[in-house]
Motif scaffolding. Sequence first.
Motif, PDB file in Angstrom:
ATOM      1  N   ASN A 130       0.693  -0.980   0.209  1.00 33.69           N
ATOM      2  CA  ASN A 130      -0.227   0.537  -0.197  1.00 33.69           C
ATOM      3  C   ASN A 130       0.634   1.414  -0.087  1.00 33.69           C
ATOM      4  O   ASN A 130       0.274   2.455   0.082  1.00 33.69           O
ATOM      5  CB  ASN A 130      -1.311  -0.149   1.020  1.00 33.69           C
ATOM      6  N   LYS A 131       2.106   0.926  -0.578  1.00 35.66           N
ATOM      7  CA  LYS A 131       2.924   2.421  -0.590  1.00 35.66           C
ATOM      8  C   LYS A 131       3.257   2.791  -1.886  1.00 35.66           C
ATOM      9  O   LYS A 131       3.750   1.404  -2.503  1.00 35.66           O
ATOM     10  CB  LYS A 131       4.175   2.343  -0.413  1.00 35.66           C
ATOM     11  N   ILE A 132       3.662   3.771  -2.709  1.00 38.07           N
ATOM     12  CA  ILE A 132       4.080   4.447  -4.313  1.00 38.07           C
ATOM     13  C   ILE A 132       5.452   3.986  -3.242  1.00 38.07           C
ATOM     14  O   ILE A 132       5.776   4.763  -3.094  1.00 38.07           O
ATOM     15  CB  ILE A 132       3.182   5.656  -4.743  1.00 38.07           C
ATOM     16  N   ILE A 133       5.761   3.211  -4.829  1.00 35.80           N
ATOM     17  CA  ILE A 133       7.556   3.341  -4.417  1.00 35.80           C
ATOM     18  C   ILE A 133       8.391   3.631  -5.266  1.00 35.80           C
ATOM     19  O   ILE A 133       9.756   3.966  -5.732  1.00 35.80           O
ATOM     20  CB  ILE A 133       8.459   1.477  -3.762  1.00 35.80           C
ATOM     21  N   LYS A 134       7.425   4.277  -6.815  1.00 35.12           N
ATOM     22  CA  LYS A 134       8.534   3.906  -7.870  1.00 35.12           C
ATOM     23  C   LYS A 134       7.509   4.606  -8.767  1.00 35.12           C
ATOM     24  O   LYS A 134       6.455   4.819  -8.875  1.00 35.12           O
ATOM     25  CB  LYS A 134       9.069   3.200  -8.463  1.00 35.12           C
ATOM     26  N   LYS A 135       7.411   5.908  -9.562  1.00 37.56           N
ATOM     27  CA  LYS A 135       6.424   6.865 -10.769  1.00 37.56           C
ATOM     28  C   LYS A 135       7.104   6.898 -11.816  1.00 37.56           C
ATOM     29  O   LYS A 135       8.462   7.110 -11.948  1.00 37.56           O
ATOM     30  CB  LYS A 135       5.759   7.783 -10.306  1.00 37.56           C
ATOM     31  N   TYR A 136       6.593   7.041 -12.857  1.00 36.94           N
ATOM     32  CA  TYR A 136       7.322   6.922 -14.188  1.00 36.94           C
ATOM     33  C   TYR A 136       5.927   8.132 -14.591  1.00 36.94           C
ATOM     34  O   TYR A 136       4.986   7.187 -14.958  1.00 36.94           O
ATOM     35  CB  TYR A 136       7.271   4.819 -15.042  1.00 36.94           C
ATOM     36  N   ILE A 137       6.980   8.113 -15.195  1.00 39.31           N
ATOM     37  CA  ILE A 137       6.341   9.386 -16.013  1.00 39.31           C
ATOM     38  C   ILE A 137       5.795  10.014 -17.464  1.00 39.31           C
ATOM     39  O   ILE A 137       6.963   9.024 -17.580  1.00 39.31           O
ATOM     40  CB  ILE A 137       6.409  11.376 -15.358  1.00 39.31           C
ATOM     41  N   GLY A 138       5.078   9.344 -18.378  1.00 38.60           N
ATOM     42  CA  GLY A 138       5.400   9.140 -19.324  1.00 38.60           C
ATOM     43  C   GLY A 138       5.299   7.890 -19.701  1.00 38.60           C
ATOM     44  O   GLY A 138       4.954   6.882 -18.954  1.00 38.60           O
ATOM     45  N   PRO A 139       5.541   7.235 -21.114  1.00 37.01           N
ATOM     46  CA  PRO A 139       5.637   6.321 -21.626  1.00 37.01           C
ATOM     47  C   PRO A 139       5.929   5.058 -20.541  1.00 37.01           C
ATOM     48  O   PRO A 139       7.375   5.725 -20.925  1.00 37.01           O
ATOM     49  CB  PRO A 139       5.460   5.613 -23.068  1.00 37.01           C
ATOM     50  N   LEU A 140       6.035   3.576 -20.833  1.00 39.55           N
ATOM     51  CA  LEU A 140       7.156   2.733 -19.783  1.00 39.55           C
ATOM     52  C   LEU A 140       7.989   2.318 -21.336  1.00 39.55           C
ATOM     53  O   LEU A 140       7.399   1.766 -21.911  1.00 39.55           O
ATOM     54  CB  LEU A 140       6.887   0.991 -19.179  1.00 39.55           C
ATOM     55  N   SER A 141       9.092   2.632 -20.238  1.00 40.59           N
ATOM     56  CA  SER A 141      10.217   2.014 -22.064  1.00 40.59           C
ATOM     57  C   SER A 141      10.371   0.456 -21.345  1.00 40.59           C
ATOM     58  O   SER A 141      10.631  -0.233 -20.628  1.00 40.59           O
ATOM     59  CB  SER A 141      11.798   2.625 -22.108  1.00 40.59           C
TER      60      SER A 141
END
Length: 172
Positions: free
Chosen positions: A149-160
């Motif tokens: 229940n914790k956000i550990i990483k954020k990816y902005i834009g399309p995944l590569s």
Amino acid sequence: MKNKFLPFSIVLIFITIFIIFYKGLQDTNIYTPEVKINYEVPSVSVELFDSGKTVNTLKIFNTDKFYLLNIWSSWCVPCKQEHLILMDLIKNDNLKIIGINYKDTKKNAKKFLEELGNPYDKIIFDNDGTNAIEWGAYGVPESFLINKNKIIKKYIGPLSKESMEEIKLFIK
């Protein structure tokens, strides 16, 4: 005397206007949401795409598994580009992918998933974009890696491919 003063005052007015606009351009106040890492998953009521039921997000992210929350739309060209990566990520048993269908119609979203495949364990329908705002999203596509229940990483834009490999390292 008036003829000499008029050009000087016009030049002075233009210089003043230029300085005001120049300062205004340097002092931007564009809103950028805070990137929330190691924060709890937001507790909000959401509508599930397929059933139309309303559930709390804490009921969706309730196990010790890793989750990838992916915000997408059928009209989003980069979302189509990253879809192959999502289809590859679902092969991993340690990861569940949850989608937020952002500012879209159900008809277009269903067509999108029929054409490209459905990598999502559950889909949240976000007709007006308010659920994405709760997560601190800028737009689409964006993804959040979640554990316990914790956000550990954020990816902005399309995944590569690089972000896919990073996600695989996290969930080992």
